[in-house]
Design a protein around this motif. Structure first.
Motif, PDB file in Angstrom:
ATOM      1  N   CYS A  49      70.160 -31.606  27.434  1.00  7.13           N
ATOM      2  CA  CYS A  49      71.098 -30.530  27.753  1.00  7.13           C
ATOM      3  C   CYS A  49      71.173 -30.416  29.269  1.00  7.13           C
ATOM      4  O   CYS A  49      70.243 -30.822  29.969  1.00  7.13           O
ATOM      5  CB  CYS A  49      70.594 -29.188  27.236  1.00  7.13           C
ATOM      6  SG  CYS A  49      70.694 -29.004  25.470  1.00  7.13           S
ATOM      7  N   ALA A  73      71.111 -20.772  31.236  1.00  6.62           N
ATOM      8  CA  ALA A  73      70.033 -21.729  30.978  1.00  6.62           C
ATOM      9  C   ALA A  73      69.283 -21.390  29.686  1.00  6.62           C
ATOM     10  O   ALA A  73      68.131 -21.758  29.531  1.00  6.62           O
ATOM     11  CB  ALA A  73      69.068 -21.809  32.167  1.00  6.62           C
ATOM     12  N   LEU A 119      74.315 -32.732  25.055  1.00  6.80           N
ATOM     13  CA  LEU A 119      75.187 -31.577  24.835  1.00  6.80           C
ATOM     14  C   LEU A 119      75.988 -31.271  26.081  1.00  6.80           C
ATOM     15  O   LEU A 119      75.418 -31.027  27.144  1.00  6.80           O
ATOM     16  CB  LEU A 119      74.340 -30.364  24.442  1.00  6.80           C
ATOM     17  CG  LEU A 119      74.173 -30.238  22.927  1.00  6.80           C
ATOM     18  CD1 LEU A 119      73.466 -31.432  22.362  1.00  6.80           C
ATOM     19  CD2 LEU A 119      73.476 -28.964  22.574  1.00  6.80           C
TER      20      LEU A 119
HETATM   21  N1  LIG Z   1      79.456 -24.704  23.922  1.00  7.13           N
HETATM   22  C1  LIG Z   1      78.545 -25.639  24.213  1.00  7.13           C
HETATM   23  N2  LIG Z   1      78.702 -26.911  23.784  1.00  7.13           N
HETATM   24  C2  LIG Z   1      77.796 -27.864  24.068  1.00  7.13           C
HETATM   25  N3  LIG Z   1      76.706 -27.638  24.808  1.00  7.13           N
HETATM   26  C3  LIG Z   1      76.486 -26.395  25.276  1.00  7.13           C
HETATM   27  C4  LIG Z   1      77.390 -25.332  25.008  1.00  7.13           C
HETATM   28  N4  LIG Z   1      76.912 -24.219  25.619  1.00  7.13           N
HETATM   29  C5  LIG Z   1      75.785 -24.588  26.244  1.00  7.13           C
HETATM   30  N5  LIG Z   1      75.512 -25.903  26.035  1.00  7.13           N
HETATM   31  C6  LIG Z   1      74.366 -26.688  26.556  1.00  7.13           C
HETATM   32  O1  LIG Z   1      73.356 -25.801  27.001  1.00  7.13           O
HETATM   33  C7  LIG Z   1      73.170 -25.905  28.406  1.00  7.13           C
HETATM   34  C8  LIG Z   1      72.852 -24.536  28.994  1.00  7.13           C
HETATM   35  O2  LIG Z   1      73.943 -23.643  28.844  1.00  7.13           O
HETATM   36  P1  LIG Z   1      73.874 -22.085  29.196  1.00  7.13           P
HETATM   37  O3  LIG Z   1      72.739 -21.500  28.436  1.00  7.13           O
HETATM   38  O4  LIG Z   1      75.201 -21.553  28.782  1.00  7.13           O
HETATM   39  O5  LIG Z   1      73.647 -21.949  30.686  1.00  7.13           O
HETATM   40  C9  LIG Z   1      74.447 -26.569  28.912  1.00  7.13           C
HETATM   41  O6  LIG Z   1      74.232 -27.260  30.119  1.00  7.13           O
HETATM   42  C10 LIG Z   1      74.799 -27.495  27.758  1.00  7.13           C
HETATM   43  O7  LIG Z   1      74.048 -28.699  27.781  1.00  7.13           O
END
Ligand SMILES: Nc1ncnc2c1ncn2[C@@H]1O[C@H](COP(=O)(O)O)[C@@H](O)[C@H]1O
Ligand SMILES: Cc1cc2nc3c(=O)[nH]c(=O)nc-3n(C[C@H](O)[C@H](O)[C@H](O)COP(=O)(O)OP(=O)(O)OC[C@H]3O[C@@H](n4cnc5c(N)ncnc54)[C@H](O)[C@@H]3O)c2cc1C
Lengths: 277, 368
Positions: free
Chosen positions: A120, A130, A10
């Motif tokens: 991810c 995260a 992802l």
């Molecule tokens: N819009 C998105 N599209 C694809 N992967 C995502 C997206 N948002 C978050 N991820 C995945 O989730 C991880 C953690 O994101 P976050 O929770 O936003 O810090 C990222 O490093 C991506 O691998």
């Protein structure tokens, strides 16, 4: 040999930290104004996915959710050797928080199909939570390994090392599993010659491009629009405030030789107290 | 004519803190959360509860009471000895489902454990979760947006989850008053614990542990804490931190030499140099690294970006060495030296070496 692995990774397109990415009045990010880049943390996830393919065989699918320009990060993933990309893009996804994002990604993953392992990034530089990885694992009912800095797979189990405060854990999990990759994992290798060449071809030929990158919307994947976007998000950014300039009473030492400057520093601080006897 | 604002109040649940222990060692962030939780519960007029999971927990529940909890739920079970996502998740989900009224607020630490567990719980209950908060409060909020008419109204007691936000020097206040528990994780080192009071009275309530076969898909073979060897950034009295101003990875040699002048010291780094691979991630201080609060923080060749600052601004004495007098770090350091770190730091090592030998002589004299 066992069946080749179906590996999902992802990746997200984020505003470039260096560029002036404005915040909208409602606290969301104005993505139109910002320069774009692949989330730096996702480079480690990409490396983990490509390493898995190289070592154990299989196929890597990169999945992203975002506005149409996010196709750029899928192209970048292809250049590094990913086999295909899927982009979920839909206006109704605007202003999704992590819970709504995880819902939409869950529906996308299920639409894409069977997988053995999902990688991810640890977190993003814009959302910076995260949370999406573990929330996706919960929705898919999967075990998860977060803060993973190393792993190997044998006999359909992942043996991994996970960072914890002041140490690490060795753990193992059944497949399928979701893994979030720490930035102490190996850095992403250079683009593969074949991948880069292929992307050059794709850019010239739209029909060909569709074979490698599919763009889908909520209707295609069968997601409930009410669970996406602002409506599907339990949190909102209610207010943002500028962090005021703090302090401002730094005692400055300048304009002398190093030895005088250091003497001054030792003279007007208690630094000496901490010197090891 | 103005319309009457619809007032919306949810049934008042408790404020629940999820305690964290590693190999039987209660983590400081839990005491910080109890400090913050106590404030929130008092303001709401509700109870502060705490759940602790582990094995042979001995007096840990009692300590949680002493640090502010009114009620401590205890899951003491051999299978809970080390943290595992699925087993801990099960116990917590079962606990939350057993409560007559869901907690108003549920808090965990932004640690590797809290960040692993909290999102699973939030996703399971389809509730909001704010990561990595630096401040928490409760207060009213009027929702006016008509995107979802059912949400419009005045919410009287919502959790204000406050965290640094993207890039610029901004703080965001994030709310999710529509559903309880309203969840947040807080960054270690940010909240203030209460002074433990062994005389405090509280209720200790054992809770059931009913694991299912699928909870065993993930097993932990070993939990290793590297005593001595491990980087104890968060426990060091003195941190010497290097940034991009070092010019190359080799510059860190100098950081280690300076750190070696002090007792109980460690070497930190800015994100830029970690991203460049000059030092491993565990050295990183800041928003996406560690929050530290040493007695002395010496920043060498670090510009002092907001994301770095939030990780170290509570240090006792901040000394900055930077050749640019306009560097933002001088806005919040206590002592600033404008100069080339390659001249200043070796000179510091030399002068501190003299202090050291004076101290040694001092020791010898005093034994006579
Ligand atoms: N819009 C998105 N599209 C694809 N992967 C995502 C997206 N948002 C978050 N991820 C995945 O989730 C991880 C953690 O994101 P976050 O929770 O936003 O810090 C990222 O490093 C991506 O691998
Ligand atoms: C979402 C997000 C999260 C982030 N998280 C973190 C984080 O956790 N931690 C973190 O640190 N950063 C983080 N950052 C990055 C942060 O914004 C800065 O880019 C980073 O802190 C800059 O590192 P630096 O100070 O080492 O480098 P620079 O900003 O390049 O500063 C180098 C400094 O060294 C000085 N200098 C150069 N040569 C010398 C010399 N010979 N002697 C003395 N001084 C010299 C220069 O004047 C300059 O001020 C994050 C950014 C984002 C967007």
């Amino acid at each position: 040999m066992a069946d080749p692995f179906d590996i999902f990774v992802l990746v997200k397109q984020v505003p470039d930290q260096g560029s002036k990415a404005g915040l909208n009045p409602d606290g969301t990010i104005d993505r139109a104004k910002a320069k774009r880049m692949l989330n730096p943390f996702d480079r480690y996830a990409l490396q983990a996915a490509l390493h898995t393919k190289k070592t154990y065989g299989g196929r890597v699918t990169a999945i992203s959710m975002g506005p149409p320009p996010a196709v750029e990060v899928l192209m970048e993933a292809l250049e590094h050797g990913v086999d295909r990309g899927v982009l979920l893009s839909d206006r109704r996804l605007a202003a999704s928080d992590t819970l709504a994002t995880a819902y939409a990604l869950c529906k996308t993953v299920q639409w894409v199909g069977r997988f053995d392992i999902i990688f991810c990034g640890l977190q993003t530089t814009d959302g910076d939570t995260a949370q999406v990885g573990p929330q996706l694992a919960e929705r898919l009912g999967l075990p998860q390994i977060t803060y993973c800095q190393d792993f190997k797979i044998d006999d359909h189990r992942v043996h991994a090392e996970r960072i914890i405060e002041g140490g690490y854990q060795k753990l193992d999990s059944e497949l399928p599993v979701l893994v979030t990759v720490a930035n102490s994992y190996h850095p992403l290798e250079y683009k593969s010659f074949r991948g880069a060449w292929r992307v050059q071809q794709l850019l010239r030929n739209e029909v060909e491009q569709k074979k490698y990158i599919q763009t889908v919307d909520l209707d295609v994947i069968g997601a409930d629009p009410d669970r996406c976007g602002l409506k599907g998000s339990p949190t909102i950014v209610a207010a943002t405030e500028k962090v005021g300039e703090i302090g401002g009473n730094c005692t400055m030492h300048e304009g002398h030789t190093a030895s005088v400057l250091v003497e001054e520093l030792l003279g007007c601080s208690n630094l000496k107290e901490f010197v090891k006897a | 004519m103005t319309e009457e604002v619809k007032r919306i109040a949810t049934p008042k649940g408790e404020v629940l803190v999820v305690a964290e222990q590693i190999l039987g060692e209660l983590q400081p962030v839990t005491l910080e959360l109890l400090g913050a939780g106590r404030y929130l519960a008092d303001k709401l007029g509700s109870q502060l509860t705490c759940v602790v999971m582990g094995y042979n927990l001995a007096d840990m529940p009692q300590r949680l009471v002493a640090s502010g909890a009114d009620v401590v739920y205890v899951a003491d079970h051999p299978e809970l000895y080390t943290y595992r996502t699925l087993t801990y998740r099960r116990v917590l989900v079962d606990l939350l489902e057993s409560l007559a009224v869901p907690p108003h607020i549920c808090l965990l630490g932004s640690t590797t454990t809290g960040r692993d567990l909290a999102p699973r719980i939030a996703a399971h209950f389809e509730t909001g979760l704010t990561a990595d908060c630096t401040e928490l409060d409760v207060g009213p909020y009027e929702h006016k947006s008509k995107v979802d008419p059912s949400k419009v109204g005045l919410y009287e007691e919502c959790l204000y989850a406050i965290r640094p936000s993207f890039g610029e020097s901004l703080k965001a206040r994030i709310l999710g008053p529509w559903k309880n528990p309203q969840m947040a994780t807080t960054r270690p080192g940010q909240m203030t614990p209460l002074k433990p009071d062994p005389g405090r009275q509280g209720k200790i309530v054992p809770i059931p542990v009913n694991l299912k076969p699928e909870d065993y898909r993930l097993v932990v073979a070993e939990t290793l804490r590297e005593a001595g060897k491990g980087l104890k950034l968060q426990e060091a009295d003195v941190i010497v931190s290097g940034g991009y101003g070092l010019g190359s990875a080799d510059g860190f040699q100098l950081m280690y030499e300076l750190a070696a002048c002090f007792s109980n010291s460690a070497v930190g780094a800015s994100r830029k140099v970690v991203d460049l691979g000059w030092v491993p991630y565990e050295h990183q201080v800041g928003q996406t690294g560690k929050t530290v609060r040493p007695k002395v923080y010496i920043a060498c060749g670090i510009s002092g970006a907001i994301q770095h600052r939030v990780g170290m601004s509570k240090s006792g004495l901040i000394i900055a060495i930077n050749k640019d007098p306009e560097a933002p770090i001088f806005k919040f350091a206590h002592q600033g030296i404008v100069g080339d770190l390659y001249q200043i730091v070796p000179e510091m090592i030399r002068q501190l070496g003299k202090v050291k030998s004076e101290k040694e002589v001092g020791t010898v004299v005093s034994t006579h």
